[in-house]
Design a protein around this motif. Sequence first.
Motif, PDB file in Angstrom:
ATOM      1  N   ASN A 143       0.808  -1.236   0.000  1.00 56.27           N
ATOM      2  CA  ASN A 143       0.000   0.000   0.000  1.00 56.27           C
ATOM      3  C   ASN A 143       0.833   1.275   0.000  1.00 56.27           C
ATOM      4  N   PHE A 144       1.945   1.260  -0.730  1.00 52.51           N
ATOM      5  CA  PHE A 144       2.751   2.473  -0.788  1.00 52.51           C
ATOM      6  C   PHE A 144       2.035   3.529  -1.624  1.00 52.51           C
ATOM      7  N   ARG A 145       2.021   4.761  -1.101  1.00 50.75           N
ATOM      8  CA  ARG A 145       1.370   5.883  -1.791  1.00 50.75           C
ATOM      9  C   ARG A 145       2.214   7.145  -1.655  1.00 50.75           C
ATOM     10  N   ALA A 146       2.188   7.956  -2.702  1.00 48.81           N
ATOM     11  CA  ALA A 146       2.779   9.302  -2.674  1.00 48.81           C
ATOM     12  C   ALA A 146       1.649  10.268  -3.018  1.00 48.81           C
ATOM     13  N   GLY A 172       2.653  -7.166  10.136  1.00 47.23           N
ATOM     14  CA  GLY A 172       3.461  -5.953  10.172  1.00 47.23           C
ATOM     15  C   GLY A 172       4.681  -6.120  11.055  1.00 47.23           C
ATOM     16  N   VAL A 173       5.770  -5.464  10.642  1.00 48.96           N
ATOM     17  CA  VAL A 173       7.003  -5.517  11.434  1.00 48.96           C
ATOM     18  C   VAL A 173       7.337  -4.103  11.903  1.00 48.96           C
ATOM     19  N   ARG A 174       7.573  -3.977  13.191  1.00 47.15           N
ATOM     20  CA  ARG A 174       7.760  -2.674  13.830  1.00 47.15           C
ATOM     21  C   ARG A 174       9.237  -2.372  14.073  1.00 47.15           C
ATOM     22  N   GLY A 175       9.570  -1.075  14.072  1.00 46.88           N
ATOM     23  CA  GLY A 175      10.920  -0.652  14.442  1.00 46.88           C
ATOM     24  C   GLY A 175      11.961  -0.801  13.360  1.00 46.88           C
ATOM     25  N   GLU A 176      11.544  -0.856  12.083  1.00 42.17           N
ATOM     26  CA  GLU A 176      12.484  -0.971  10.973  1.00 42.17           C
ATOM     27  C   GLU A 176      12.475   0.313  10.139  1.00 42.17           C
ATOM     28  N   LYS A 177      13.646   0.665   9.586  1.00 43.30           N
ATOM     29  CA  LYS A 177      13.766   1.906   8.827  1.00 43.30           C
ATOM     30  C   LYS A 177      13.420   1.686   7.355  1.00 43.30           C
ATOM     31  N   VAL A 178      12.557   2.546   6.829  1.00 42.88           N
ATOM     32  CA  VAL A 178      12.172   2.514   5.423  1.00 42.88           C
ATOM     33  C   VAL A 178      12.582   3.832   4.778  1.00 42.88           C
ATOM     34  N   ASN A 179      13.253   3.755   3.632  1.00 47.12           N
ATOM     35  CA  ASN A 179      13.706   4.946   2.913  1.00 47.12           C
ATOM     36  C   ASN A 179      12.840   5.189   1.684  1.00 47.12           C
ATOM     37  N   ILE A 180      12.643   6.467   1.375  1.00 42.45           N
ATOM     38  CA  ILE A 180      11.874   6.868   0.198  1.00 42.45           C
ATOM     39  C   ILE A 180      12.837   7.434  -0.839  1.00 42.45           C
ATOM     40  N   TYR A 181      12.730   6.948  -2.080  1.00 41.46           N
ATOM     41  CA  TYR A 181      13.599   7.403  -3.173  1.00 41.46           C
ATOM     42  C   TYR A 181      12.756   7.986  -4.298  1.00 41.46           C
ATOM     43  N   HIS A 182      13.406   8.928  -5.048  1.00 48.79           N
ATOM     44  CA  HIS A 182      12.727   9.626  -6.141  1.00 48.79           C
ATOM     45  C   HIS A 182      13.573   9.525  -7.419  1.00 48.79           C
ATOM     46  N   ARG A 183      12.913   9.222  -8.523  1.00 45.51           N
ATOM     47  CA  ARG A 183      13.569   9.238  -9.835  1.00 45.51           C
ATOM     48  C   ARG A 183      12.837  10.253 -10.704  1.00 45.51           C
ATOM     49  N   ALA A 184      13.531  11.370 -10.981  1.00 46.92           N
ATOM     50  CA  ALA A 184      12.907  12.453 -11.747  1.00 46.92           C
ATOM     51  C   ALA A 184      12.729  12.052 -13.211  1.00 46.92           C
ATOM     52  N   ALA A 218       9.362   3.138  -2.000  1.00 43.52           N
ATOM     53  CA  ALA A 218       9.888   2.888  -0.659  1.00 43.52           C
ATOM     54  C   ALA A 218      10.794   1.659  -0.707  1.00 43.52           C
ATOM     55  N   VAL A 219      11.884   1.710   0.051  1.00 39.93           N
ATOM     56  CA  VAL A 219      12.862   0.627   0.047  1.00 39.93           C
ATOM     57  C   VAL A 219      13.222   0.262   1.489  1.00 39.93           C
ATOM     58  N   TYR A 220      13.193  -1.050   1.778  1.00 40.31           N
ATOM     59  CA  TYR A 220      13.648  -1.560   3.066  1.00 40.31           C
ATOM     60  C   TYR A 220      14.926  -2.363   2.817  1.00 40.31           C
ATOM     61  N   ALA A 221      16.002  -2.027   3.544  1.00 38.16           N
ATOM     62  CA  ALA A 221      17.311  -2.625   3.283  1.00 38.16           C
ATOM     63  C   ALA A 221      17.461  -4.038   3.840  1.00 38.16           C
ATOM     64  N   GLY A 222      16.596  -4.448   4.795  1.00 35.93           N
ATOM     65  CA  GLY A 222      16.724  -5.757   5.412  1.00 35.93           C
ATOM     66  C   GLY A 222      17.734  -5.744   6.548  1.00 35.93           C
ATOM     67  N   ASP A 223      17.852  -6.896   7.235  1.00 35.08           N
ATOM     68  CA  ASP A 223      18.839  -7.039   8.305  1.00 35.08           C
ATOM     69  C   ASP A 223      19.253  -8.507   8.395  1.00 35.08           C
ATOM     70  N   PRO A 228      15.477  -7.862   2.221  1.00 34.89           N
ATOM     71  CA  PRO A 228      15.115  -6.503   1.779  1.00 34.89           C
ATOM     72  C   PRO A 228      13.829  -6.520   0.959  1.00 34.89           C
ATOM     73  N   ALA A 229      13.257  -5.339   0.784  1.00 35.57           N
ATOM     74  CA  ALA A 229      12.008  -5.242   0.019  1.00 35.57           C
ATOM     75  C   ALA A 229      11.913  -3.875  -0.648  1.00 35.57           C
ATOM     76  N   LYS A 230      11.217  -3.826  -1.795  1.00 34.41           N
ATOM     77  CA  LYS A 230      10.925  -2.585  -2.496  1.00 34.41           C
ATOM     78  C   LYS A 230       9.421  -2.517  -2.764  1.00 34.41           C
ATOM     79  N   SER A 231       8.904  -1.322  -2.696  1.00 35.61           N
ATOM     80  CA  SER A 231       7.475  -1.131  -2.954  1.00 35.61           C
ATOM     81  C   SER A 231       7.215  -0.969  -4.453  1.00 35.61           C
TER      82      SER A 231
END
Length: 245
Positions: A143-146, A172-184, A218-223, A228-231
């Motif tokens: 459900n990633f949305r911008a 759902g998994v709590r306490g993990e960092k998700v990064n948002i990336y943009h491609r113009a 959105a990108v999750y790097a994994g541990d 890892p996962a990408k939206s």
Amino acid sequence: MRKIALGIVSALVGGAMLVSGAGAASATKTDTQLKIRDITPNPVVVKAGAETTAYFDIGASSDVQKVELSVAPADNGFRTMRTKDVKDLEGWRFAIGFNENDPDGKWKATAVAFDSAGKELAKDEAFFAVEIHKGKADTAIWNFRADPYKVRKGKSIYFSGRLVVNDDGWEGVRGEKVNIYHRANGSSAWKWVASDWTGRGGKFYAQAKAYRSGTFRAVYAGDDELEPAKSRTDYVKVYGPWWRR
């Protein structure tokens, strides 16, 4: 004389009792000794697709003619494995293989000693741990949305989504960092614009300023435990002050 004779008889009887008692004490056998002396390795670490052998070293006294060893999960008495009986000059040593299909957690080892007639003489128990490493768990970003899908340059774009893990069912998994990336538009490079840490239910929220139209994801790097996962991607149109709807 009668009193003297009675005294001699009493002394002889007393002496006989003392001799009899000493003889009984010397004839008493020492208690049977049985001890699980060592479990190696502990914990027993099992990697995905592999098997780890654990060794159980047991000491017993000389009156013990046979030792049986069984192991079972401490919280599940229904699963029991037995090894072949192995005996050497100093005691008994057993080897048991563990794989990823075995229960993870606390286990109990039970050793039982028998005499030559098969009579149980003694029992000893010891606990050890089994750690099953089944590999990294699969993750996904749902459900990633911008939002909004059209925005004036310099205004904010709001991102949301949910990070989930497949742990015998998606959750759902709590306490993990998700990064948002943009491609113009017109670019092949993805650039970081925002981050957030997942909260209850794995949900995350972030925002960034709008500068150029393009695609976000959105990108999750994994541990060490999670893949890892990408939206999916989401497109946002950015317009200037001259642009009219």
